[in-house]
Write an enzyme that holds these catalytic residues in place. Sequence first.
Site, mmCIF file in Angstrom:
data_model
loop_
_atom_site.group_PDB
_atom_site.id
_atom_site.type_symbol
_atom_site.label_atom_id
_atom_site.label_comp_id
_atom_site.label_asym_id
_atom_site.label_seq_id
_atom_site.Cartn_x
_atom_site.Cartn_y
_atom_site.Cartn_z
ATOM 1 N N HIS A 182 2.969 -50.271 -27.414
ATOM 2 C CA HIS A 182 4.033 -50.165 -27.183
ATOM 3 C C HIS A 182 3.483 -49.379 -26.227
ATOM 4 C CE1 HIS A 182 8.384 -48.901 -26.719
ATOM 5 N NE2 HIS A 182 8.542 -49.866 -27.072
ATOM 6 N N GLU A 196 7.372 -55.851 -21.129
ATOM 7 C CA GLU A 196 8.650 -54.906 -21.635
ATOM 8 C C GLU A 196 8.828 -54.236 -20.127
ATOM 9 O OE1 GLU A 196 10.340 -54.264 -26.166
ATOM 10 O OE2 GLU A 196 8.542 -52.815 -25.737
HETATM 11 P P1 PGA Z 1 15.199 -51.198 -25.625
HETATM 12 O O1 PGA Z 1 13.830 -51.226 -26.059
HETATM 13 O O2 PGA Z 1 16.042 -52.762 -26.259
HETATM 14 O O3 PGA Z 1 16.010 -50.087 -25.815
HETATM 15 O O4 PGA Z 1 15.465 -50.703 -23.959
HETATM 16 C C1 PGA Z 1 12.738 -51.877 -26.507
HETATM 17 C C2 PGA Z 1 12.048 -51.300 -26.931
HETATM 18 O O5 PGA Z 1 11.185 -50.557 -26.396
HETATM 19 O O6 PGA Z 1 10.901 -51.929 -27.647
#
Ligand code: PGA
Length: 238
Positions: A87, A156
């Site tokens: 992440h 992401e």
């Molecule tokens: P968010 O986070 O949905 O609050 O943007 C996603 C993540 O960091 O996995």
Amino acid sequence: MKKIIAGNWKMNGSAASLRTMLDAIAPVQTENTIIICPSFTMLNTTVPANVKLGAQDISEYESGSYTGDVSAKMVADMGAKFVIVGHSDRRKNHGETNETVAAKAATALAHGLTPLICVGETREQKESGQTMTVIEELVRKSIPTKPSAPIIIAYEPLWAISTTGIGLTPTHDDIRAVHGHIAKILGDMGLDGTVILFGGSVNGNTAAEIMAIEHVDGVLVGAKSLEPNDFIPIIKAV
Ligand code: PGA
């Protein structure tokens, strides 16, 4: 089509709020796979039949003198079936490299956990037109060589994450282009059919349209996975 809806609780919540969430999801009829990833301390809990547990990280090592770290075997022992690796919080706050992430994913697979391997470009990289090259490098280097079981990729864009970015979701065309690119790279790597999730400020109003985009097999949700009123609409979106 069945989708995966994963909640990343980050360093939030409590045993009581997790119980509230699990009890709220239990009666929801869905074909989708629902995964909740709370902190390690909350993993040892009973989940309803429609929810699977995931951890937010694991050590790349099996066991030994790694004070404060938690192994793949330990989280599997607590009932986790999935684990998020790489992440952007971990890459940024703990200096995790692609090599570390690939090692963690390999360790996860060795213990029967499915790794959700996160990749994403920064705002600067996007603005300088580097998204596709950055993503290709992240994907190729963060996946272990010849994974022994299916993995999951979570795209992401760092700038799109609600809490650490600017909280703006990319356009559907941008998501389609990057997911298509990731699917092609995975195909080149012999990993056709690998599930690709999208994450970044997904909410109950945006989830259905995002999950309808080609090569978007589900979503990884942060902020809006903490409260049943926010998360259940996302589960029910498809
Ligand atoms: P968010 O986070 O949905 O609050 O943007 C996603 C993540 O960091 O996995």
